[in-house]
Design an enzyme around this catalytic site. Structure first.
Site, PDB file in Angstrom:
ATOM      1  CD  GLU A  29      -2.765   1.315   2.463  1.00 15.71           C
ATOM      2  OE1 GLU A  29      -2.661   0.449   3.350  1.00 15.71           O
ATOM      3  OE2 GLU A  29      -3.580   2.230   2.508  1.00 15.71           O
TER       4      GLU A  29
ATOM      5  CE  LYS B  68      -5.918  -0.257   1.790  1.00 18.60           C
ATOM      6  NZ  LYS B  68      -6.552  -0.856   2.961  1.00 18.60           N
TER       7      LYS B  68
ATOM      8  N   GLY C 130     -10.228   8.985   2.673  1.00 17.13           N
ATOM      9  CA  GLY C 130     -10.917  10.199   3.120  1.00 17.13           C
ATOM     10  C   GLY C 130     -12.071  10.585   2.201  1.00 17.13           C
TER      11      GLY C 130
ATOM     12  NE  ARG D 113      -9.898   7.420   6.363  1.00 20.16           N
ATOM     13  CZ  ARG D 113      -8.938   8.252   5.938  1.00 20.16           C
ATOM     14  NH1 ARG D 113      -8.975   9.514   6.298  1.00 20.16           N
ATOM     15  NH2 ARG D 113      -7.966   7.810   5.173  1.00 20.16           N
TER      16      ARG D 113
HETATM   17  P1  13P Z   1      -9.094   4.280   4.256  1.00 18.67           P
HETATM   18  O1  13P Z   1      -9.992   3.486   3.330  1.00 18.67           O
HETATM   19  O2  13P Z   1      -9.813   4.933   5.385  1.00 18.67           O
HETATM   20  O3  13P Z   1      -8.182   5.190   3.507  1.00 18.67           O
HETATM   21  O4  13P Z   1      -8.143   3.231   4.958  1.00 18.67           O
HETATM   22  C1  13P Z   1      -7.555   2.271   4.180  1.00 18.67           C
HETATM   23  C2  13P Z   1      -6.372   1.778   4.860  1.00 18.67           C
HETATM   24  O5  13P Z   1      -6.251   0.611   5.128  1.00 18.67           O
HETATM   25  C3  13P Z   1      -5.337   2.759   5.207  1.00 18.67           C
HETATM   26  O6  13P Z   1      -4.171   2.076   5.500  1.00 18.67           O
END
Ligand code: 13P
Length: 348
Positions: A182, A224, A268, A302
């Site tokens: 990610e 990701k 976000g 989120r």
């Molecule tokens: P968000 O979808 O809130 O961005 O979080 C994803 C995530 O795993 C951040 O590391």
């Protein structure tokens, strides 16, 4: 790979079950600090017990496994139990959901690069991965953060993060865990979608170059990334189709076809926008002759959790309505994988 327990083929199979099953991932791996921050905003006390109760609400949501293939947990959460004593990992496994674990230890200031961060957690990682495997985890997550603001990112920041992601991914595969890689280009700031695109492309090129150098098996990992978006305060916001087109174009340039799937973070965005944008990408792939080499799915925190958290507010009497809200977002996101999400779903 010096892997003993899990064959390369098994890693490929887990990756396919995560991202090729027509479902998506639920990120519920907020560190205690991040979880507490969200609780403060929602007026919920910040204790280990409230974090446990929130996670119990999530994992016991009826029907969760119909839309969610894997759930990413945090070190505290993978050890927690329902009030009746059932471990969360058992609840998830019974729902057919594969257990994942966040294994980085957070983004820290990068020496010599004011304002930039590098994600830490490689020291001792081999032993921690073995423990998580024994606890039932079959995939892991490591998040790097890249800011496109204030003349950033520097080459040094991109490469340090890409190198750490690749070292982490190789250790995961050695331990029999599918790595979720990610690299997040942040939404905060006033940059344009074009700037987000430049930075995302440069970052992903570096990430894949390091993954190859560290001999990571691309077929047994999941990427990701962020969607390509203008910064939250950029005066020029983009419509859903522009975001979808720019994002797919960028990914086609840099993500090798061997990668089985791409699971977006929400970063976000509101739940509705994240669903609509993901839907537009999958609709494009369905309706044009542009066949994509990988699946496009979600790994939202989120965008799935937030409405439910705001309903729950730490109160037992709100659990069932909050679970309905969580299940609703998961259903909308799953519809988006098939290009079947519509705004009308939000009114049901
Ligand atoms: P968000 O979808 O809130 O961005 O979080 C994803 C995530 O795993 C951040 O590391």
């Amino acid at each position: 790979m010096g892997c003993c327990k899990v064959s390369a083929q098994e890693l490929v199979d887990i990756a396919h079950r995560l991202v090729g099953s027509g479902k998506g991932l639920l990120a519920m791996d907020e560190s205690n600090g991040t979880c507490d921050k969200r609780f403060v905003a929602a007026g919920i006390p910040q204790t280990e017990e409230t974090r446990r109760a929130w996670r119990e609400l999530i994992v016991t949501t009826p029907g969760l496994g119909e839309n969610i293939s894997g759930a990413i947990l945090y070190d505290e959460t993978i050890r927690q139990r329902k009030k009746d004593g059932t471990p969360f990992v058992t609840v998830l496994a019974d729902a057919g959901i594969i257990i994942g674990i966040k294994v980085d230890t957070g983004a820290k200031s990068l020496a010599g690069h004011p304002g930039e961060k590098v994600t830490e957690g490689l020291d001792g990682l081999r032993a921690r991965l073995q423990e998580y495997f024994q606890m039932g985890a079959r995939f892991a997550k490591w998040r790097a953060v890249i800011s496109p603001q204030d003349g950033h990112p520097s080459r040094g920041c991109i490469d340090a993060n890409a190198h750490a992601l690749a070292r982490y991914a190789a250790l995961c595969q050695e331990a029999g865990l599918v790595p979720i890689v990610e690299p997040e280009v942040l939404m905060g700031g006033n940059h344009t979608i074009e700037r987000c695109g430049e930075v995302t492309e440069e970052t992903l090129r570096s990430v894949f170059s390091h993954l190859v150098a560290q001999r990571v098996m691309l077929e047994g990992m999941v990427l990701k990334p962020n969607m390509l978006l203008p910064g939250l305060t950029c005066p020029k916001q983009e419509d859903v189709d522009a975001v979808a087109t720019a994002t797919v174009k960028c990914l086609l340039r840099v993500v090798p076809a061997a990668v089985p799937g791409i699971a977006f973070l929400s970063g976000g965005q509101s739940g509705e926008l994240a669903s609509a944008r993901l839907n537009a990408m999958n609709l494009m792939a369905k309706s044009t002759m542009q066949r994509l080499p990988w699946s496009l799915t979600f790994s939202f925190a989120r965008a799935i959790q937030q409405p439910a958290l705001e309903i729950w507010r730490g109160q037992d009497r709100n659990i069932s309505v909050a679970q309905d809200a969580l299940a609703h977002r998961a259903r909308c996101d799953m519809a988006a994988l098939h290009g079947e999400y519509t705004a009308a779903m939000e009114r049901l």
